[in-house]
Design a protein around this motif. Structure first.
Motif, PDB file in Angstrom:
ATOM      1  N   GLU A 123       0.810  -1.227   0.000  1.00  0.00           N
ATOM      2  CA  GLU A 123       0.000   0.000   0.000  1.00  0.00           C
ATOM      3  C   GLU A 123       0.842   1.275   0.000  1.00  0.00           C
ATOM      4  OE1 GLU A 123      -3.023   0.136   2.971  1.00  0.00           O
ATOM      5  OE2 GLU A 123      -3.739  -1.861   2.487  1.00  0.00           O
ATOM      6  N   ASN A 124       2.016   1.216   0.610  1.00  0.00           N
ATOM      7  CA  ASN A 124       2.819   2.439   0.693  1.00  0.00           C
ATOM      8  C   ASN A 124       3.734   2.634  -0.519  1.00  0.00           C
ATOM      9  OD1 ASN A 124       4.668   0.423   1.258  1.00  0.00           O
ATOM     10  ND2 ASN A 124       5.660   1.541   2.912  1.00  0.00           N
ATOM     11  N   ALA A 125       3.576   1.831  -1.566  1.00  0.00           N
ATOM     12  CA  ALA A 125       4.384   1.996  -2.780  1.00  0.00           C
ATOM     13  C   ALA A 125       3.865   3.187  -3.583  1.00  0.00           C
ATOM     14  CB  ALA A 125       4.325   0.735  -3.627  1.00  0.00           C
ATOM     15  N   ASN A 126       4.773   4.021  -4.020  1.00  0.00           N
ATOM     16  CA  ASN A 126       4.425   5.188  -4.825  1.00  0.00           C
ATOM     17  C   ASN A 126       4.454   4.778  -6.293  1.00  0.00           C
ATOM     18  OD1 ASN A 126       4.052   7.641  -6.010  1.00  0.00           O
ATOM     19  ND2 ASN A 126       5.789   8.644  -5.031  1.00  0.00           N
ATOM     20  N   PRO A 147       5.923   8.624   1.817  1.00  0.00           N
ATOM     21  CA  PRO A 147       6.247   8.924   3.221  1.00  0.00           C
ATOM     22  C   PRO A 147       5.076   8.506   4.102  1.00  0.00           C
ATOM     23  CG  PRO A 147       5.841  10.946   1.994  1.00  0.00           C
ATOM     24  CD  PRO A 147       5.816   9.826   1.001  1.00  0.00           C
ATOM     25  N   PRO A 148       5.369   8.065   5.322  1.00  0.00           N
ATOM     26  CA  PRO A 148       4.268   7.646   6.199  1.00  0.00           C
ATOM     27  C   PRO A 148       3.370   8.838   6.517  1.00  0.00           C
ATOM     28  CG  PRO A 148       6.329   7.717   7.420  1.00  0.00           C
ATOM     29  CD  PRO A 148       6.661   7.968   5.988  1.00  0.00           C
ATOM     30  N   PRO A 149       2.078   8.600   6.653  1.00  0.00           N
ATOM     31  CA  PRO A 149       1.182   9.720   6.949  1.00  0.00           C
ATOM     32  C   PRO A 149       1.494  10.280   8.335  1.00  0.00           C
ATOM     33  CG  PRO A 149       0.010   7.640   7.125  1.00  0.00           C
ATOM     34  CD  PRO A 149       1.368   7.335   6.585  1.00  0.00           C
ATOM     35  N   GLU A 150       1.396  11.582   8.427  1.00  0.00           N
ATOM     36  CA  GLU A 150       1.648  12.221   9.716  1.00  0.00           C
ATOM     37  C   GLU A 150       0.508  11.872  10.659  1.00  0.00           C
ATOM     38  OE1 GLU A 150       2.575  16.354   9.592  1.00  0.00           O
ATOM     39  OE2 GLU A 150       3.795  16.119   7.791  1.00  0.00           O
ATOM     40  N   PRO A 151       0.828  11.609  11.907  1.00  0.00           N
ATOM     41  CA  PRO A 151      -0.248  11.292  12.849  1.00  0.00           C
ATOM     42  C   PRO A 151      -1.165  12.502  13.011  1.00  0.00           C
ATOM     43  CG  PRO A 151       1.847  11.524  14.004  1.00  0.00           C
ATOM     44  CD  PRO A 151       2.140  11.614  12.538  1.00  0.00           C
ATOM     45  N   LYS A 152      -2.444  12.209  13.097  1.00  0.00           N
ATOM     46  CA  LYS A 152      -3.412  13.298  13.227  1.00  0.00           C
ATOM     47  C   LYS A 152      -3.299  13.894  14.620  1.00  0.00           C
ATOM     48  CE  LYS A 152      -6.736  11.603   9.911  1.00  0.00           C
ATOM     49  NZ  LYS A 152      -8.119  11.230   9.661  1.00  0.00           N
ATOM     50  N   LYS A 153      -3.193  15.200  14.613  1.00  0.00           N
ATOM     51  CA  LYS A 153      -3.110  15.904  15.882  1.00  0.00           C
ATOM     52  C   LYS A 153      -4.534  16.147  16.378  1.00  0.00           C
ATOM     53  CE  LYS A 153       1.175  18.177  14.646  1.00  0.00           C
ATOM     54  NZ  LYS A 153       1.842  19.443  14.342  1.00  0.00           N
ATOM     55  N   PRO A 154      -4.731  16.064  17.680  1.00  0.00           N
ATOM     56  CA  PRO A 154      -6.077  16.332  18.185  1.00  0.00           C
ATOM     57  C   PRO A 154      -6.448  17.792  17.945  1.00  0.00           C
ATOM     58  CG  PRO A 154      -4.529  16.045  20.001  1.00  0.00           C
ATOM     59  CD  PRO A 154      -3.791  15.742  18.735  1.00  0.00           C
ATOM     60  N   LYS A 155      -7.715  18.006  17.650  1.00  0.00           N
ATOM     61  CA  LYS A 155      -8.198  19.358  17.405  1.00  0.00           C
ATOM     62  C   LYS A 155      -8.303  20.076  18.750  1.00  0.00           C
ATOM     63  CE  LYS A 155     -11.997  21.899  15.348  1.00  0.00           C
ATOM     64  NZ  LYS A 155     -13.285  21.786  14.660  1.00  0.00           N
TER      65      LYS A 155
END
Length: 193
Positions: A123-126, A147-155
């Motif tokens: 899945e992470n192949a470009n 690149p791995p997705p950035e972790p979602k920061k809490p709102k």
């Protein structure tokens, strides 16, 4: 049919055995096995006979496929179904040259025919960043990783002091605790006195 066989003197157990035998014959004739096509068999044999290595680097995947005797223009690298990497080629005998020069094979162990390999990409192949290089009979296909997705920061919601807001729950906020009585007004809101 039972009556006719009984009238002829057949034993009822023999009649049952004959019925079972005819049922088995009907079942086998209705469910004929489907044989794979010649193209499928050739493709399967080619995939088994084509050696390959797969390596994972921190930022890319690399596929090394042995394709001896081929030239770079005889090798195809394709992407199918958005995530299947397909490498193919075909090595042919030079029959015309053999016939003209009177060449006969005394031993023939090297493989001729189709070369094929399929790889399901992670899945992470470009798939937009794929490169291929061919040297000394080895095809090297490099697929970069996303690149791995950035972790979602809490709102973060700012809390303000001293402002009144009415939400959908019908609760009213007041500053400093509010001294008035709260009464529901029938529209879902709350009145304060």
């Amino acid at each position: 049919m039972d009556i006719a066989l009984r009238d002829l003197g057949f034993d009822p157990s023999m009649i049952g055995a004959l019925h079972d035998m005819f049922d088995i014959i009907d079942d086998t004739t209705e469910q004929k096995p489907q044989h794979p096509s010649r193209a499928y068999i050739r493709g399967t044999k080619a995939m088994r006979a084509t050696p390959a290595d797969v390596m994972e680097y921190p930022n890319a995947y690399q596929f090394l496929v042995d394709m001896p005797g081929l030239k770079p223009d005889q090798v195809k690298v394709q992407l199918e179904d958005e995530n299947v990497l397909v490498v193919s080629g075909e090595r042919k005998r030079e029959k015309e040259k053999e016939e003209k020069e009177g060449i006969k094979y005394l031993r023939m162990e090297r493989r001729f025919g189709k070369l094929l390999k399929k790889f399901v990409l992670p899945e992470n192949a470009n798939t937009e960043a794929i490169s291929a290089a061919f040297q000394d009979g080895v095809l090297v296909v490099t697929v970069e990783k996303r690149p791995p997705p950035e972790p979602k920061k809490p709102k973060v919601i700012e809390v303000k002091l001293g402002e009144s807001t009415t939400g959908t729950s019908g609760v009213q906020a007041t500053d400093e605790g509010g001294a008035g009585e709260q009464v529901q007004d029938g529209t879902g809101g709350i009145k304060t006195d």
